[in-house]
Design a protein around this motif. Structure first.
Motif, PDB file in Angstrom:
ATOM      1  N   VAL A 196       0.838  -1.196   0.000  1.00  0.00           N
ATOM      2  CA  VAL A 196       0.000   0.000   0.000  1.00  0.00           C
ATOM      3  C   VAL A 196       0.879   1.254   0.000  1.00  0.00           C
ATOM      4  N   ALA A 197       1.990   1.242   0.740  1.00  0.00           N
ATOM      5  CA  ALA A 197       2.882   2.406   0.788  1.00  0.00           C
ATOM      6  C   ALA A 197       3.454   2.719  -0.595  1.00  0.00           C
ATOM      7  N   ALA A 198       3.786   1.683  -1.358  1.00  0.00           N
ATOM      8  CA  ALA A 198       4.294   1.903  -2.716  1.00  0.00           C
ATOM      9  C   ALA A 198       3.228   2.570  -3.586  1.00  0.00           C
ATOM     10  N   LEU A 199       1.977   2.134  -3.446  1.00  0.00           N
ATOM     11  CA  LEU A 199       0.880   2.746  -4.205  1.00  0.00           C
ATOM     12  C   LEU A 199       0.590   4.162  -3.709  1.00  0.00           C
ATOM     13  N   ASP A 200       0.716   4.377  -2.398  1.00  0.00           N
ATOM     14  CA  ASP A 200       0.497   5.709  -1.833  1.00  0.00           C
ATOM     15  C   ASP A 200       1.486   6.726  -2.398  1.00  0.00           C
ATOM     16  N   THR A 201       2.722   6.304  -2.580  1.00  0.00           N
ATOM     17  CA  THR A 201       3.740   7.198  -3.128  1.00  0.00           C
ATOM     18  C   THR A 201       3.346   7.667  -4.524  1.00  0.00           C
ATOM     19  N   VAL A 202       2.874   6.741  -5.345  1.00  0.00           N
ATOM     20  CA  VAL A 202       2.443   7.099  -6.701  1.00  0.00           C
ATOM     21  C   VAL A 202       1.200   7.974  -6.642  1.00  0.00           C
ATOM     22  N   TYR A 203       0.285   7.667  -5.727  1.00  0.00           N
ATOM     23  CA  TYR A 203      -0.945   8.455  -5.573  1.00  0.00           C
ATOM     24  C   TYR A 203      -0.604   9.900  -5.223  1.00  0.00           C
ATOM     25  N   LEU A 204       0.340  10.089  -4.324  1.00  0.00           N
ATOM     26  CA  LEU A 204       0.747  11.457  -3.955  1.00  0.00           C
ATOM     27  C   LEU A 204       1.365  12.203  -5.123  1.00  0.00           C
ATOM     28  N   LYS A 205       2.108  11.494  -5.956  1.00  0.00           N
ATOM     29  CA  LYS A 205       2.745  12.138  -7.117  1.00  0.00           C
ATOM     30  C   LYS A 205       1.742  12.474  -8.211  1.00  0.00           C
ATOM     31  N   ARG A 206       0.704  11.642  -8.364  1.00  0.00           N
ATOM     32  CA  ARG A 206      -0.217  11.788  -9.499  1.00  0.00           C
ATOM     33  C   ARG A 206      -1.474  12.583  -9.195  1.00  0.00           C
ATOM     34  N   THR A 207      -1.712  12.931  -7.928  1.00  0.00           N
ATOM     35  CA  THR A 207      -2.884  13.726  -7.576  1.00  0.00           C
ATOM     36  C   THR A 207      -2.436  15.074  -7.016  1.00  0.00           C
ATOM     37  N   LEU A 208      -3.361  16.012  -6.982  1.00  0.00           N
ATOM     38  CA  LEU A 208      -3.053  17.367  -6.514  1.00  0.00           C
ATOM     39  C   LEU A 208      -3.684  17.613  -5.149  1.00  0.00           C
ATOM     40  N   PRO A 209      -3.026  18.407  -4.299  1.00  0.00           N
ATOM     41  CA  PRO A 209      -3.614  18.710  -2.993  1.00  0.00           C
ATOM     42  C   PRO A 209      -4.849  19.595  -3.129  1.00  0.00           C
ATOM     43  N   ASP A 210      -5.812  19.390  -2.259  1.00  0.00           N
ATOM     44  CA  ASP A 210      -7.028  20.187  -2.238  1.00  0.00           C
ATOM     45  C   ASP A 210      -6.851  21.309  -1.210  1.00  0.00           C
ATOM     46  N   PRO A 211      -6.806  22.574  -1.646  1.00  0.00           N
ATOM     47  CA  PRO A 211      -6.567  23.669  -0.707  1.00  0.00           C
ATOM     48  C   PRO A 211      -7.728  23.908   0.259  1.00  0.00           C
ATOM     49  N   PHE A 212      -8.910  23.370  -0.037  1.00  0.00           N
ATOM     50  CA  PHE A 212     -10.072  23.587   0.818  1.00  0.00           C
ATOM     51  C   PHE A 212     -10.457  22.328   1.604  1.00  0.00           C
ATOM     52  N   ALA A 213      -9.561  21.377   1.699  1.00  0.00           N
ATOM     53  CA  ALA A 213      -9.871  20.111   2.367  1.00  0.00           C
ATOM     54  C   ALA A 213     -10.196  20.287   3.842  1.00  0.00           C
ATOM     55  N   ASP A 214      -9.596  21.264   4.495  1.00  0.00           N
ATOM     56  CA  ASP A 214      -9.857  21.448   5.921  1.00  0.00           C
ATOM     57  C   ASP A 214     -11.272  21.968   6.201  1.00  0.00           C
ATOM     58  N   ARG A 215     -11.959  22.459   5.193  1.00  0.00           N
ATOM     59  CA  ARG A 215     -13.325  22.966   5.354  1.00  0.00           C
ATOM     60  C   ARG A 215     -14.384  21.905   5.082  1.00  0.00           C
ATOM     61  N   ARG A 216     -13.971  20.780   4.601  1.00  0.00           N
ATOM     62  CA  ARG A 216     -14.917  19.712   4.268  1.00  0.00           C
ATOM     63  C   ARG A 216     -15.332  18.976   5.539  1.00  0.00           C
ATOM     64  N   HIS A 217     -16.531  18.413   5.505  1.00  0.00           N
ATOM     65  CA  HIS A 217     -17.071  17.739   6.686  1.00  0.00           C
ATOM     66  C   HIS A 217     -16.655  16.275   6.773  1.00  0.00           C
ATOM     67  N   TRP A 218     -16.327  15.671   5.683  1.00  0.00           N
ATOM     68  CA  TRP A 218     -16.107  14.228   5.651  1.00  0.00           C
ATOM     69  C   TRP A 218     -14.628  13.883   5.593  1.00  0.00           C
ATOM     70  N   SER A 219     -14.181  13.079   6.445  1.00  0.00           N
ATOM     71  CA  SER A 219     -12.864  12.424   6.418  1.00  0.00           C
ATOM     72  C   SER A 219     -11.709  13.335   6.024  1.00  0.00           C
ATOM     73  N   ALA A 220     -11.698  14.570   6.438  1.00  0.00           N
ATOM     74  CA  ALA A 220     -10.582  15.452   6.094  1.00  0.00           C
ATOM     75  C   ALA A 220      -9.325  15.069   6.865  1.00  0.00           C
ATOM     76  N   ASP A 221      -9.463  14.201   7.865  1.00  0.00           N
ATOM     77  CA  ASP A 221      -8.294  13.772   8.621  1.00  0.00           C
ATOM     78  C   ASP A 221      -7.469  12.729   7.866  1.00  0.00           C
ATOM     79  N   LEU A 222      -8.033  12.079   6.881  1.00  0.00           N
ATOM     80  CA  LEU A 222      -7.309  11.079   6.094  1.00  0.00           C
ATOM     81  C   LEU A 222      -6.643  11.773   4.905  1.00  0.00           C
TER      82      LEU A 222
END
Length: 156
Positions: A117-143
């Protein structure tokens, strides 16, 4: 009358039990021991989304999302339905299921699955963009995997 041999008696006593499940299929990329431990966790879990075969499906979905070659960003797509089957349309849900299973596994199988899973997570972090408004969302923003931009068409 001939006497039964002790080995024959033990074979009858320790044969397949009535309530036993068939042996699980091995999960691609994991050892047989880890696959058995995952199967046991899936079978005994009280969580609605962790059921027999869920981990294999989650791993395949996570790998499949990250497979398209190229450098363009990927955007996870929200699932249309929250049932067991449709919820895997959202790759973030697949990652949620993997996290739930990792929490319940014994140490060695957890370490093996965590490496995959860690190997896949590394690729996921490289291929997706951070959401600047994630802290305002109600669902699972801690993950952390939910704090990535979503809603676009998968595959770039």
């Amino acid at each position: 009358m001939p006497r039964r041999r002790p080995g024959a008696l033990r074979a009858v006593q320790h044969g397949p039990r009535a309530g036993e499940f068939p042996p699980p299929e091995r999960i691609h990329g994991l050892s047989a021991r880890t696959s058995l431990a995952v199967h046991r966790v899936e079978r005994l879990s009280a969580d609605y989304y962790v059921h027999p075969g869920a981990t294999d499906r989650a791993l395949r979905r996570y790998r499949g999302f990250l497979e398209p070659p190229g450098r363009r960003p990927l955007y996870p797509q929200d699932a249309e339905c929250s049932c067991r089957g449709c919820s895997f349309d959202d790759v973030r849900h697949a990652r949620d299921v993997l996290d739930l299973v990792l929490e319940q596994l014994p140490a060695r199988p957890r370490a093996e699955l965590a490496r995959r899973v860690a190997a896949l997570d590394t690729v996921y972090l490289k291929r997706t963009l951070p959401d600047p408004f994630a802290d305002r969302r109600h669902w699972s923003a801690d993950l952390w995997w939910h704090r990535r931009l979503a809603g676009g068409r998968e595959g770039g």
